[in-house]
Design a protein around this motif. Structure first.
Motif, mmCIF file in Angstrom:
data_model
loop_
_atom_site.group_PDB
_atom_site.id
_atom_site.type_symbol
_atom_site.label_atom_id
_atom_site.label_comp_id
_atom_site.label_asym_id
_atom_site.label_seq_id
_atom_site.Cartn_x
_atom_site.Cartn_y
_atom_site.Cartn_z
ATOM 1 N N ASP A 77 -5.343 -7.428 4.053
ATOM 2 C CA ASP A 77 -5.037 -6.982 2.692
ATOM 3 C C ASP A 77 -4.699 -8.223 1.876
ATOM 4 N N GLY A 129 4.026 -2.426 4.336
ATOM 5 C CA GLY A 129 3.550 -1.070 4.016
ATOM 6 C C GLY A 129 2.511 -0.579 5.023
ATOM 7 N N ASP A 130 1.530 -1.417 5.318
ATOM 8 C CA ASP A 130 0.491 -0.995 6.265
ATOM 9 C C ASP A 130 0.979 -1.052 7.699
ATOM 10 N N THR A 164 0.856 -1.186 0.000
ATOM 11 C CA THR A 164 0.000 0.000 0.000
ATOM 12 C C THR A 164 0.891 1.234 0.000
ATOM 13 N N SER A 199 -6.418 -14.307 -2.003
ATOM 14 C CA SER A 199 -5.829 -15.185 -0.984
ATOM 15 C C SER A 199 -5.553 -14.370 0.277
ATOM 16 N N ASP A 251 2.403 -12.917 7.644
ATOM 17 C CA ASP A 251 2.453 -13.312 6.234
ATOM 18 C C ASP A 251 2.999 -14.727 6.176
ATOM 19 N N VAL A 296 -2.554 -16.869 7.730
ATOM 20 C CA VAL A 296 -3.439 -16.000 8.520
ATOM 21 C C VAL A 296 -4.672 -16.731 9.041
HETATM 22 C C1 SAM Z 1 -1.366 -7.449 -1.002
HETATM 23 S S1 SAM Z 1 -0.053 -8.164 -0.119
HETATM 24 C C2 SAM Z 1 -0.008 -7.239 1.356
HETATM 25 C C3 SAM Z 1 0.651 -5.895 1.238
HETATM 26 C C4 SAM Z 1 0.799 -5.128 2.512
HETATM 27 N N1 SAM Z 1 -0.454 -4.689 3.060
HETATM 28 C C5 SAM Z 1 1.721 -3.935 2.330
HETATM 29 O O1 SAM Z 1 1.247 -2.807 2.336
HETATM 30 O O2 SAM Z 1 2.938 -4.139 2.185
HETATM 31 C C6 SAM Z 1 -0.728 -9.699 0.306
HETATM 32 C C7 SAM Z 1 0.159 -10.663 1.078
HETATM 33 O O3 SAM Z 1 -0.666 -11.727 1.545
HETATM 34 C C8 SAM Z 1 0.133 -12.865 1.722
HETATM 35 N N2 SAM Z 1 -0.809 -13.996 1.847
HETATM 36 C C9 SAM Z 1 -1.693 -14.467 0.952
HETATM 37 N N3 SAM Z 1 -2.415 -15.467 1.475
HETATM 38 C C10 SAM Z 1 -1.976 -15.646 2.750
HETATM 39 C C11 SAM Z 1 -2.338 -16.509 3.817
HETATM 40 N N4 SAM Z 1 -3.321 -17.419 3.676
HETATM 41 N N5 SAM Z 1 -1.679 -16.407 4.978
HETATM 42 C C12 SAM Z 1 -0.688 -15.499 5.142
HETATM 43 N N6 SAM Z 1 -0.309 -14.644 4.173
HETATM 44 C C13 SAM Z 1 -0.947 -14.701 2.994
HETATM 45 C C14 SAM Z 1 1.030 -12.862 0.524
HETATM 46 O O4 SAM Z 1 2.219 -13.606 0.802
HETATM 47 C C15 SAM Z 1 1.286 -11.348 0.325
HETATM 48 O O5 SAM Z 1 2.516 -10.969 0.892
#
Ligand code: SAM
Length: 390
Positions: free
Chosen positions: A167, A108-109, A79, A184, A124, A153
């Motif tokens: 996110d 980022g968040d 983000t 996901s 994550d 998560v």
């Molecule tokens: C859109 S990014 C998040 C960006 C973050 N909010 C930032 O600002 O940097 C989504 C993240 O979700 C993680 N992810 C996806 N499914 C997941 C799960 N079931 N459990 C943990 N992490 C997961 C991915 O590895 C990825 O790094």
């Protein structure tokens, strides 16, 4: 030792400093020189990280991006700081002091939340991404507030936290994912997690989310920054009015709440055309802007507002229209020549014409500037020519 581990050692940091401002055109020469004194994989790691930091400047600003650590996906999916800070402030304003940041990416968040004074559990499942998030908390002096946990998560208990933020990943092997159930984790899982939050929850989703997919107990907020729509957020719990819709424009923030107005009527074109901000359009709040400026729609199916008066609003850009005619390239070319227009901005809604193609055909020449809107008026392909209203 992986690349990130190495880049955080004194030798890695020195190498990163050395390649910091490398011009992409010079990369090969720099790499060749550095390989004389450093192992080739480490030189590639430093140059790769420098490139990611350069890409991250737009989101995080030069000062932070120059100290942070990124993965290619991490920089892409993170983000931007302005949006994350806005959300973090809203949560802080609701009395939230701890957040489970589910799907934290490179942080980022989490960084914005910590800077708002909120304690963060950042989760994550990707090990390298977690490492980058940890390195970033460290590099920005926020390690006391951010605990990074490598886990799925769906297996993390959020009860000890005031709020939940999710996110989900919205990119798969084949690019962007549009179906919220293909995120996901899937949106339905995120909504269920949001409902268990003790105080409040926020879910970041794509701005194109269909309004029908917004749960009835959520408030939906579309956010733009500098006129570009960045995301939608679904808010639950404290401070979230179920079913409410709003558009928030950054910098500011300036928030336009939905008032439930029906779609505005189409009317004959007036002297001014208002182009609503993308967040307003996505939030379906064009009627609210039309009411503010005393206008109606140019066409019942298109989000351009027309009005007789100039009433400045932050939620739309106003243009004074000087000419209107049926779409015709030759006529446009003649008009632009007559007016000495050399700088032509092409805007369109409801037209299949490619702005670049049109610009090539009309070959604008001269000292003046103009804006042409390619759209429909009462269903007919129309050109409206004008300039930003003063
Ligand atoms: C859109 S990014 C998040 C960006 C973050 N909010 C930032 O600002 O940097 C989504 C993240 O979700 C993680 N992810 C996806 N499914 C997941 C799960 N079931 N459990 C943990 N992490 C997961 C991915 O590895 C990825 O790094």
């Amino acid at each position: 030792m992986n690349d990130l581990d190495f880049l955080r050692t004194p030798e890695g940091r020195a190498l990163l400093d050395e390649v910091r401002d490398t011009d992409p055109a010079q990369e090969l020469a720099v790499a060749t020189r550095l390989r004389r004194t450093h192992p080739a994989p480490l030189v590639s790691a430093a140059l790769g990280q420098a490139r990611l930091r350069q890409r991250a400047v737009a989101k995080f600003g030069a000062a932070d991006a120059g100290r942070m650590f990124f993965t290619p996906n991490g920089v892409e999916q993170s983000t931007r700081a302005s949006v994350a800070a806005y959300r973090a402030e809203r949560l802080h304003g609701l009395g939230v002091r701890s957040v489970a940041d589910l799907c934290c990416g490179i942080g980022g968040d989490a960084i914005a939340l910590a800077r708002a004074g909120i304690r963060v559990l950042a989760v994550d499942r990707d090990p390298l991404t977690c490492e980058a998030a940890r390195a970033n908390a460290d590099a920005l002096g926020l390690a006391d507030l951010i605990e990074v946990r490598e886990a799925d998560v769906t297996e993390v208990g959020t009860a000890p936290y005031d709020a939940v933020f999710v996110d989900p990943a919205r990119r798969g092997g084949r690019g962007r994912i549009f179906d919220p159930e293909a995120y996901s984790p899937p949106l339905s899982w995120a909504v269920a997690a949001a409902r268990t939050a003790s105080r409040a929850a926020a879910l970041k989703v794509a701005p194109g989310i269909p309004h029908e997919a917004v749960p009835a107990d959520a408030e939906a907020e579309w956010i733009s920054d500098g006129g570009d729509v960045k995301e939608a957020v679904l808010w639950f719990g404290a401070g979230a009015a179920p079913g409410a819709v709003r558009a928030t424009l950054l910098p500011g923030p300036r928030t336009l709440p939905g008032t439930g107005l029906p779609d505005p009527e189409a009317r004959t074109p007036g002297r001014y055309l208002y182009e609503p901000d993308g967040a307003v359009v996505r939030a379906h709040l064009v009627a609210e802007v039309a009411a503010q400026v005393g206008g109606g729609l140019l066409d019942a199916t298109i989000a351009y507002v027309t009005a007789d008066e100039l009433r400045p609003t932050p939620y739309a850009t106003a243009y004074e229209i000087t000419d209107r005619m049926p779409f015709n390239v030759k006529k446009l070319k003649a008009l632009l020549r007559e007016r000495g227009v050399g700088t032509l901005t092409v805007k369109k809604r409801g037209s299949a014409v490619e702005p670049e193609e049109l610009r090539k055909k009309v070959r604008p020449q001269g000292p003046n500037a103009a804006t042409v809107f390619l759209t429909r008026v009462a269903g007919a392909p129309t050109m409206l020519i004008g300039h930003p209203a003063r």
